[in-house]
Design a protein around this motif. Sequence first.
Motif, PDB file in Angstrom:
ATOM      1  N   CYS A 135       0.820  -1.207   0.000  1.00  0.00           N
ATOM      2  CA  CYS A 135       0.000   0.000   0.000  1.00  0.00           C
ATOM      3  C   CYS A 135       0.856   1.260   0.000  1.00  0.00           C
ATOM      4  N   CYS A 136       2.150   1.099  -0.188  1.00  0.00           N
ATOM      5  CA  CYS A 136       3.036   2.243  -0.395  1.00  0.00           C
ATOM      6  C   CYS A 136       4.245   1.774  -1.186  1.00  0.00           C
ATOM      7  N   ILE A 137       4.865   2.688  -1.916  1.00  0.00           N
ATOM      8  CA  ILE A 137       6.051   2.354  -2.710  1.00  0.00           C
ATOM      9  C   ILE A 137       7.231   2.055  -1.807  1.00  0.00           C
ATOM     10  N   SER A 138       7.337   2.780  -0.707  1.00  0.00           N
ATOM     11  CA  SER A 138       8.477   2.631   0.196  1.00  0.00           C
ATOM     12  C   SER A 138       8.615   1.198   0.700  1.00  0.00           C
ATOM     13  N   GLU A 139       7.495   0.547   0.978  1.00  0.00           N
ATOM     14  CA  GLU A 139       7.557  -0.819   1.488  1.00  0.00           C
ATOM     15  C   GLU A 139       8.045  -1.785   0.406  1.00  0.00           C
ATOM     16  N   LYS A 140       7.612  -1.574  -0.819  1.00  0.00           N
ATOM     17  CA  LYS A 140       8.103  -2.410  -1.916  1.00  0.00           C
ATOM     18  C   LYS A 140       9.598  -2.204  -2.107  1.00  0.00           C
ATOM     19  N   ARG A 141      10.047  -0.955  -2.033  1.00  0.00           N
ATOM     20  CA  ARG A 141      11.474  -0.655  -2.167  1.00  0.00           C
ATOM     21  C   ARG A 141      12.268  -1.292  -1.029  1.00  0.00           C
ATOM     22  N   ALA A 142      11.699  -1.279   0.176  1.00  0.00           N
ATOM     23  CA  ALA A 142      12.387  -1.873   1.321  1.00  0.00           C
ATOM     24  C   ALA A 142      12.590  -3.371   1.107  1.00  0.00           C
ATOM     25  N   LEU A 143      11.567  -4.053   0.579  1.00  0.00           N
ATOM     26  CA  LEU A 143      11.706  -5.489   0.318  1.00  0.00           C
ATOM     27  C   LEU A 143      12.752  -5.740  -0.765  1.00  0.00           C
ATOM     28  N   GLU A 144      12.816  -4.866  -1.748  1.00  0.00           N
ATOM     29  CA  GLU A 144      13.841  -4.993  -2.793  1.00  0.00           C
ATOM     30  C   GLU A 144      15.237  -4.837  -2.210  1.00  0.00           C
ATOM     31  N   VAL A 145      15.386  -3.933  -1.253  1.00  0.00           N
ATOM     32  CA  VAL A 145      16.684  -3.765  -0.591  1.00  0.00           C
ATOM     33  C   VAL A 145      17.053  -5.022   0.187  1.00  0.00           C
ATOM     34  N   VAL A 146      16.106  -5.569   0.938  1.00  0.00           N
ATOM     35  CA  VAL A 146      16.347  -6.764   1.741  1.00  0.00           C
ATOM     36  C   VAL A 146      16.715  -7.947   0.849  1.00  0.00           C
ATOM     37  N   GLU A 147      16.025  -8.091  -0.287  1.00  0.00           N
ATOM     38  CA  GLU A 147      16.222  -9.269  -1.140  1.00  0.00           C
ATOM     39  C   GLU A 147      17.325  -9.102  -2.171  1.00  0.00           C
ATOM     40  N   HIS A 148      17.542  -7.854  -2.642  1.00  0.00           N
ATOM     41  CA  HIS A 148      18.479  -7.663  -3.755  1.00  0.00           C
ATOM     42  C   HIS A 148      19.585  -6.649  -3.459  1.00  0.00           C
ATOM     43  N   GLY A 149      19.522  -5.986  -2.307  1.00  0.00           N
ATOM     44  CA  GLY A 149      20.582  -5.054  -1.937  1.00  0.00           C
ATOM     45  C   GLY A 149      20.340  -3.626  -2.344  1.00  0.00           C
ATOM     46  N   GLN A 150      19.373  -3.395  -3.227  1.00  0.00           N
ATOM     47  CA  GLN A 150      19.060  -2.026  -3.632  1.00  0.00           C
ATOM     48  C   GLN A 150      17.633  -1.953  -4.174  1.00  0.00           C
ATOM     49  N   PRO A 151      17.015  -0.775  -4.066  1.00  0.00           N
ATOM     50  CA  PRO A 151      15.640  -0.651  -4.569  1.00  0.00           C
ATOM     51  C   PRO A 151      15.626  -0.519  -6.082  1.00  0.00           C
ATOM     52  N   LYS A 152      14.570  -1.038  -6.693  1.00  0.00           N
ATOM     53  CA  LYS A 152      14.400  -0.939  -8.140  1.00  0.00           C
ATOM     54  C   LYS A 152      13.210  -0.071  -8.516  1.00  0.00           C
ATOM     55  N   THR A 153      12.221  -0.032  -7.645  1.00  0.00           N
ATOM     56  CA  THR A 153      10.983   0.688  -7.947  1.00  0.00           C
ATOM     57  C   THR A 153      11.138   2.166  -7.628  1.00  0.00           C
TER      58      THR A 153
END
Length: 328
Positions: free
Chosen positions: A276-294
Motif C-alpha cells: 500500500c506504499c512504494i516505500s515498502e516495496k522498495r524496502a523489500l527490494e533492498v532486503v532481497e536484492h541489496g538495492q531498490p528498483k521501484t
Amino acid sequence: MKLASLKNETRDGVLVVVSRDLTHAVAVDDIAPTLQAAIERWSEVEPLLQARSVALNAGELPEAFVFDETKAASPLPRAYQWLDGSAYLSHVELVRKARGVEMQKSFLEEPLMYQGASDYFTGPHDPVLVADEDWGVDLEAEIAIITDDVPMLTSPTDAKSHIKLLMLVNDISLRHIIPAELSKGFGFLNGKGVTAFSPIALTPDELGDAWDGSKVSLPLTVHINGEKLGDPLAGVDVYFEFPRLISHAAATRTLGAGTVIGSGTVSNHDRSRGFCCISEKRALEVVEHGQPKTPFFHFGDRVRVEMFDADGESIFGAIDNEIKKFSN
C-alpha cells in the motif's frame, strides 16, 4: 448510510446522502449543511440522515440526482484534527529492516502517531500538487475513522462507541525529506504532503460482517498507472485496532467531534499480497536484492486506492490522484 461532500463555492462543500450503489445522491442541507455540522450533532441528526438514506435506496425521492464522485471533495474537506497512527507493524518492521535498524520494543507497547495538517484535504479525484519530484513522492493507502467528541482517558472498550464514520486515505509522504526531519527529534512537518480521502464516508453498518467494531476485514487495493501495487488484507496483522488508537490519542486530552484518525499504511507480513506504499516495496527490494528498483512517483503518475465488497462493487468510491507539478 453513505455520505459525501460535493464541492461548491464554500470551503466545506455541501453534505449529501449517497445511495448504496453510489449511483444517486440527495442533498440533506435541511438536516445538516456540512459533514462537520452533522458530526457535531450526530446523536440528533443520524436518525434523520438514516431515514433519508433508506428512502433514497428505495427510490422514493424524486429530488435525487445522479452522483458524480469526481465532483466530490474529501468528506471532511478540512478538519479540526487529523491524527495518523501506525497500526500495521509489519510496515514499520520491513522499512526499518531495509535500513539495518531493529524495531524498538516500545513500538509494541503503544501506537506510533503524529498530528498532520488538516486545514485542507485534497479531493479524491484532484491532483496531488508537489513542487519537486526529487522529494521522493510516495503514497500511503490507509483506512480512517471519524469520531464524535471523545472524553480524555477514554478506554479502548469505550472508544468503540465513538467511531461514527469510516473512509479510505491516500496520505502522501515525501520520503527524501522525512529522514532529516525525524533526526531533529520533533516529528513530521514538511515530510508529509497533502492527504486525500475517499469520496464516501460511511457508517460502520454498511460494511456488514467486514466490520467487527475495531477493524475492517477486506482487502485494500492500490494501482499505480493502472498496474496493481497490492491488495493487502486490512483485517490481518493489525497490531493496534481503531479503539486502541482512539484511546491513545485521548490519553491526555479530549478529541473534538470530527477528529480523523488514520490506521497508517495497511501492510501484511505475507508480502505476496503486495503493498500500500512504494516505500515498502522498495524496502523489500533492498532486503532481497541489496538495492531498490521501484522508483517513487514522477509527475504525471496516477495512484488509485479502492476497496471492494464480496461482489466486486466499490464501497467507498475511488481515490484517484494524479501527481502534478505545483507552480505559483
